[in-house]
Design a protein around this motif. Structure first.
Motif, PDB file in Angstrom:
ATOM      1  N   ARG A 171      -7.034 -11.165  10.943  1.00  0.00           N
ATOM      2  CA  ARG A 171      -5.800 -11.871  11.302  1.00  0.00           C
ATOM      3  C   ARG A 171      -5.991 -13.356  10.989  1.00  0.00           C
ATOM      4  O   ARG A 171      -7.126 -13.840  11.003  1.00  0.00           O
ATOM      5  N   PRO A 172      -4.885 -14.075  10.754  1.00  0.00           N
ATOM      6  CA  PRO A 172      -3.493 -13.627  10.758  1.00  0.00           C
ATOM      7  C   PRO A 172      -3.156 -12.802   9.519  1.00  0.00           C
ATOM      8  O   PRO A 172      -3.805 -12.928   8.478  1.00  0.00           O
ATOM      9  N   ARG A 173      -2.136 -11.939   9.639  1.00  0.00           N
ATOM     10  CA  ARG A 173      -1.717 -11.059   8.557  1.00  0.00           C
ATOM     11  C   ARG A 173      -0.284 -11.381   8.144  1.00  0.00           C
ATOM     12  O   ARG A 173       0.496 -11.906   8.939  1.00  0.00           O
ATOM     13  N   ASP A 174       0.050 -11.023   6.930  1.00  0.00           N
ATOM     14  CA  ASP A 174       1.437 -11.107   6.480  1.00  0.00           C
ATOM     15  C   ASP A 174       1.689  -9.996   5.478  1.00  0.00           C
ATOM     16  O   ASP A 174       0.807  -9.172   5.197  1.00  0.00           O
ATOM     17  N   GLU A 175       2.920  -9.969   4.927  1.00  0.00           N
ATOM     18  CA  GLU A 175       3.319  -8.846   4.076  1.00  0.00           C
ATOM     19  C   GLU A 175       2.542  -8.758   2.763  1.00  0.00           C
ATOM     20  O   GLU A 175       2.577  -7.732   2.095  1.00  0.00           O
ATOM     21  N   ARG A 176       1.803  -9.807   2.397  1.00  0.00           N
ATOM     22  CA  ARG A 176       0.969  -9.722   1.195  1.00  0.00           C
ATOM     23  C   ARG A 176      -0.108  -8.651   1.331  1.00  0.00           C
ATOM     24  O   ARG A 176      -0.622  -8.132   0.334  1.00  0.00           O
ATOM     25  N   LEU A 177      -0.430  -8.323   2.568  1.00  0.00           N
ATOM     26  CA  LEU A 177      -1.419  -7.283   2.830  1.00  0.00           C
ATOM     27  C   LEU A 177      -1.004  -5.951   2.218  1.00  0.00           C
ATOM     28  O   LEU A 177      -1.848  -5.141   1.811  1.00  0.00           O
ATOM     29  N   TRP A 178       0.319  -5.707   2.142  1.00  0.00           N
ATOM     30  CA  TRP A 178       0.815  -4.417   1.665  1.00  0.00           C
ATOM     31  C   TRP A 178       0.413  -4.112   0.227  1.00  0.00           C
ATOM     32  O   TRP A 178       0.391  -2.950  -0.171  1.00  0.00           O
ATOM     33  N   SER A 179       0.098  -5.121  -0.548  1.00  0.00           N
ATOM     34  CA  SER A 179      -0.251  -4.896  -1.950  1.00  0.00           C
ATOM     35  C   SER A 179      -1.757  -4.760  -2.179  1.00  0.00           C
ATOM     36  O   SER A 179      -2.196  -4.537  -3.310  1.00  0.00           O
ATOM     37  N   SER A 180      -2.558  -4.846  -1.117  1.00  0.00           N
ATOM     38  CA  SER A 180      -4.003  -4.771  -1.289  1.00  0.00           C
ATOM     39  C   SER A 180      -4.450  -3.313  -1.430  1.00  0.00           C
ATOM     40  O   SER A 180      -3.913  -2.418  -0.769  1.00  0.00           O
ATOM     41  N   PRO A 181      -5.432  -3.049  -2.271  1.00  0.00           N
ATOM     42  CA  PRO A 181      -5.934  -1.679  -2.437  1.00  0.00           C
ATOM     43  C   PRO A 181      -6.446  -1.068  -1.131  1.00  0.00           C
ATOM     44  O   PRO A 181      -6.236   0.118  -0.869  1.00  0.00           O
ATOM     45  N   ALA A 182      -7.128  -1.865  -0.307  1.00  0.00           N
ATOM     46  CA  ALA A 182      -7.671  -1.341   0.951  1.00  0.00           C
ATOM     47  C   ALA A 182      -6.551  -0.903   1.890  1.00  0.00           C
ATOM     48  O   ALA A 182      -6.665   0.127   2.573  1.00  0.00           O
ATOM     49  N   PHE A 183      -5.472  -1.688   1.927  1.00  0.00           N
ATOM     50  CA  PHE A 183      -4.317  -1.342   2.760  1.00  0.00           C
ATOM     51  C   PHE A 183      -3.735  -0.009   2.312  1.00  0.00           C
ATOM     52  O   PHE A 183      -3.469   0.887   3.126  1.00  0.00           O
ATOM     53  N   ASN A 184      -3.519   0.125   1.025  1.00  0.00           N
ATOM     54  CA  ASN A 184      -2.888   1.337   0.510  1.00  0.00           C
ATOM     55  C   ASN A 184      -3.801   2.555   0.629  1.00  0.00           C
ATOM     56  O   ASN A 184      -3.322   3.674   0.863  1.00  0.00           O
ATOM     57  N   ALA A 185      -5.095   2.351   0.515  1.00  0.00           N
ATOM     58  CA  ALA A 185      -6.026   3.459   0.698  1.00  0.00           C
ATOM     59  C   ALA A 185      -5.986   3.974   2.138  1.00  0.00           C
ATOM     60  O   ALA A 185      -5.969   5.189   2.381  1.00  0.00           O
ATOM     61  N   LEU A 186      -5.957   3.047   3.104  1.00  0.00           N
ATOM     62  CA  LEU A 186      -5.906   3.449   4.506  1.00  0.00           C
ATOM     63  C   LEU A 186      -4.565   4.096   4.829  1.00  0.00           C
ATOM     64  O   LEU A 186      -4.497   5.072   5.593  1.00  0.00           O
ATOM     65  N   LYS A 187      -3.493   3.585   4.237  1.00  0.00           N
ATOM     66  CA  LYS A 187      -2.172   4.193   4.422  1.00  0.00           C
ATOM     67  C   LYS A 187      -2.177   5.639   3.936  1.00  0.00           C
ATOM     68  O   LYS A 187      -1.650   6.535   4.609  1.00  0.00           O
ATOM     69  N   GLU A 188      -2.792   5.877   2.791  1.00  0.00           N
ATOM     70  CA  GLU A 188      -2.861   7.236   2.262  1.00  0.00           C
ATOM     71  C   GLU A 188      -3.706   8.142   3.157  1.00  0.00           C
ATOM     72  O   GLU A 188      -3.391   9.327   3.339  1.00  0.00           O
TER      73      GLU A 188
END
Length: 253
Positions: free
Chosen positions: A222-239
């Motif tokens: 933190r802090p976080r913002d919507e740029r996090l949504w484009s990170s590979p780690a974010f998308n891997a965890l989402k999947e």
């Protein structure tokens, strides 16, 4: 220090149909935890049990170490809809939690106007809820919950009815406000992205009867913002989380 909330092996049936099956979870002091799971998996029922509106058939609810199973009025609650009182002004709605808590008229007025200014709604203090947009109504509802003297806030899909752009703005607004205050929060959401953006931990529930499939510590600083949504780690965890829910996808998640 005792956790803000402990849900211990809670089970519940309605008309003989099992809804919750031994659900256990905790929310630490100042921690933001999200619940995700299929539609109809019992998330709102669990909130009703935590808030004392329903009693479990088995299990206990503890808040700050005390057994509060079946007791009401011990959490701050924000529902899916803003649920503002139409005959009260915006300031009157915000101040309601303080009035119920026995705060003096002067302090209620001061805190109400201070917080309305902080969330950009000072000009609407004397307006009535019907003139506000959906996002503005949800801001009023959240501030009302925030001003409750209860340390634990339960948010039941508070942005589910908003359009995508307003929802994104509200997520950022909630995140900034929470990071400044660090209340203990349990959030129900259908959005994996929202859970990953906001949470310290995510608890994934199974289809009905709900049990805990997995607890996931969110690793992003933190802090976080919507740029996090484009990170590979974010998308891997989402999947990964979506994969846990795939068997229930036909149920409408």
């Amino acid at each position: 220090m005792k956790p803000a909330l402990e849900v211990n092996a809670v089970s519940k049936r309605f008309d003989g149909v099992p809804v919750l099956d031994g659900v256990s979870l905790t929310v630490g002091d100042g921690e933001f935890v999200s619940l995700v799971g299929p539609s109809g998996s019992g998330k709102s029922t669990l909130f009703q049990i935590i808030g004392g509106l329903e009693r479990p058939e088995a299990g206990k609810i503890r808040i700050e170490g005390l057994d509060v199973t079946g007791r009401r009025g011990l959490i701050a609650y924000m529902p899916q809809q803003a649920s503002l009182l139409p005959w009260r002004t915006v300031a009157g709605n915000v101040g309601l939690a303080l009035e119920i808590a026995g705060v003096s008229v002067g302090d209620t007025r001061r805190l109400t106007h201070e917080w309305l200014a902080r969330v950009g709604l000072a000009d609407y203090a004397d307006a009535y809820p019907h003139v506000l947009s959906g996002g503005m109504q949800q801001r009023v509802s959240f501030v009302r919950a925030l001003l409750s003297p209860r340390r634990l806030m339960c948010l039941d899909e508070p942005f589910g009815a908003l359009d995508a752009l307003t929802r994104m703005h509200m997520q950022q607004w909630l995140l900034s406000l929470w990071e400044a205050n660090r209340r203990s929060v349990l959030l129900v959401t259908h959005s994996i992205e929202e859970a990953l953006l906001l949470s310290d931990r995510i608890i994934v529930l199974s289809d009905k009867p709900a049990s805990v499939l997995k607890e996931i510590a969110v690793p992003f600083p933190r802090p976080r913002d919507e740029r996090l949504w484009s990170s590979p780690a974010f998308n891997a965890l989402k999947e990964d989380i979506y994969g846990l829910l795939k068997p229930a996808a036909h149920s409408g998640f």
